[in-house]
Design a protein around this motif. Structure first.
Motif, PDB file in Angstrom:
ATOM      1  N   ILE A 151       2.910   4.490 -13.403  1.00 38.01           N
ATOM      2  CA  ILE A 151       2.867   4.641 -11.962  1.00 38.01           C
ATOM      3  C   ILE A 151       4.129   4.703 -11.221  1.00 38.01           C
ATOM      4  CG2 ILE A 151       1.890   3.732  -9.730  1.00 38.01           C
ATOM      5  CD1 ILE A 151      -0.513   2.809 -11.400  1.00 38.01           C
ATOM      6  N   ILE A 152       4.441   5.799 -10.575  1.00 33.76           N
ATOM      7  CA  ILE A 152       5.751   5.741  -9.883  1.00 33.76           C
ATOM      8  C   ILE A 152       5.502   5.941  -8.437  1.00 33.76           C
ATOM      9  CG2 ILE A 152       7.776   7.234  -9.735  1.00 33.76           C
ATOM     10  CD1 ILE A 152       7.002   8.461 -12.372  1.00 33.76           C
ATOM     11  N   LEU A 153       6.395   4.820  -7.617  1.00 40.79           N
ATOM     12  CA  LEU A 153       6.271   4.912  -6.311  1.00 40.79           C
ATOM     13  C   LEU A 153       7.673   5.359  -6.090  1.00 40.79           C
ATOM     14  CD1 LEU A 153       5.129   2.161  -3.857  1.00 40.79           C
ATOM     15  CD2 LEU A 153       7.217   2.953  -3.688  1.00 40.79           C
ATOM     16  N   ARG A 212       9.904  -8.196  -7.626  1.00 35.98           N
ATOM     17  CA  ARG A 212       8.729  -7.931  -8.219  1.00 35.98           C
ATOM     18  C   ARG A 212       8.967  -7.602  -9.698  1.00 35.98           C
ATOM     19  NH1 ARG A 212       8.150  -7.461  -3.421  1.00 35.98           N
ATOM     20  NH2 ARG A 212       6.325  -7.695  -2.260  1.00 35.98           N
ATOM     21  N   GLY A 213      10.112  -7.501  -9.859  1.00 38.92           N
ATOM     22  CA  GLY A 213      10.818  -7.168 -11.282  1.00 38.92           C
ATOM     23  C   GLY A 213      10.523  -5.634 -11.701  1.00 38.92           C
ATOM     24  N   CYS A 242       6.648  -3.693   0.889  1.00 41.22           N
ATOM     25  CA  CYS A 242       6.181  -4.657   0.122  1.00 41.22           C
ATOM     26  C   CYS A 242       4.635  -4.563  -0.030  1.00 41.22           C
ATOM     27  CB  CYS A 242       6.769  -6.067   0.630  1.00 41.22           C
ATOM     28  SG  CYS A 242       8.429  -6.388   0.378  1.00 41.22           S
ATOM     29  N   ALA A 243       4.038  -4.229   1.055  1.00 38.86           N
ATOM     30  CA  ALA A 243       2.716  -3.927   0.799  1.00 38.86           C
ATOM     31  C   ALA A 243       2.237  -2.781   0.035  1.00 38.86           C
ATOM     32  CB  ALA A 243       2.087  -3.765   2.549  1.00 38.86           C
ATOM     33  N   PHE A 282       0.007  -0.889  -5.174  1.00 36.08           N
ATOM     34  CA  PHE A 282      -0.028   0.028  -6.341  1.00 36.08           C
ATOM     35  C   PHE A 282       0.541  -0.435  -7.548  1.00 36.08           C
ATOM     36  CE2 PHE A 282      -0.554   2.401  -2.499  1.00 36.08           C
ATOM     37  CZ  PHE A 282      -1.668   3.245  -2.653  1.00 36.08           C
ATOM     38  N   ILE A 283       1.589  -1.579  -7.515  1.00 37.57           N
ATOM     39  CA  ILE A 283       1.958  -2.293  -8.684  1.00 37.57           C
ATOM     40  C   ILE A 283       2.369  -1.333  -9.543  1.00 37.57           C
ATOM     41  CG2 ILE A 283       1.698  -3.909 -10.396  1.00 37.57           C
ATOM     42  CD1 ILE A 283      -0.793  -4.687  -9.037  1.00 37.57           C
TER      43      ILE A 283
END
Length: 194
Positions: free
Chosen positions: A2-4, A96-97, A54-55, A60-61
């Motif tokens: 998963i890519i944000l 969040r690493g 941050c939300a 979606f982590i």
């Protein structure tokens, strides 16, 4: 994976989330814009953007956060807000690493359209086609965020993350890396002179 993707901005910060599957199959997950009111004090605007980013990170982590590299512009207040928003995205990911990658707009255009100088409409159409969307993602900040995420899926080695990736950099990325290195050397020399 998963890519944000983040198209940084203080008033409008685009966020696009995709999933990269086997054989580079890309799937759309989410697109949105985190907004802050230009009439608010600067510190509260930054807090609003940070909380919004941050939300999204918590929802979606992602496995990686791909951020559009900030370019200098004529309007100093615009580039300052853009750089601050990029920093907030990096901070949220680091807390969040989550690894961070930076991609230039021209790298994104090249990865998606095959032309590093493609028009915005060309890129938006290709983003929609790649992700199987029925309509173009709107607003432009949202489309750019998806483009940055797609860019990382297609060209992960292009991110400026360290010397081991130097051989994979585009000409524009090499110029950025050299300019950053020169700025660091100048800063270090001026610090020693004091």
């Amino acid at each position: 994976m998963i890519i944000l993707g983040v198209d940084p901005g203080l008033t409008r910060c685009g966020v696009g989330v995709i999933e990269a599957g086997v054989n580079r199959r890309l799937s759309f997950m989410h697109v949105d814009v985190v907004r802050s009111d230009s009439h608010m004090p600067q510190d509260l605007r930054l807090l609003t953007v940070y909380n919004g980013l941050c939300a999204k990170l918590d929802e979606f982590i992602p496995d990686v956060v791909s951020i559009e590299r900030v370019f200098a512009q004529d309007n100093r207040s615009t580039v300052l807000g853009t750089a601050q928003a990029a920093g907030l995205a990096m901070l949220g990911a680091a807390q969040r690493g989550i690894p961070v990658a930076l991609h230039t707009p021209s790298e994104s255009k090249l990865a998606i359209t095959g032309n590093g100088r493609a028009e915005k409409i060309q890129m938006e159409r290709m983003v929609a086609r790649i992700l199987g969307l029925n309509q173009l993602p709107k607003p432009a900040d949202a489309a750019d965020a998806l483009a940055i995420a797609i860019c990382h899926a297609l060209r992960p080695a292009g991110a400026i993350q360290g010397g081991e990736r130097e051989q994979h950099l585009t000409a524009a990325q090499r110029q950025w890396a050299q300019a950053a290195q020169q700025a660091n050397h100048k800063s270090a020399r001026s610090g020693r002179a004091m």
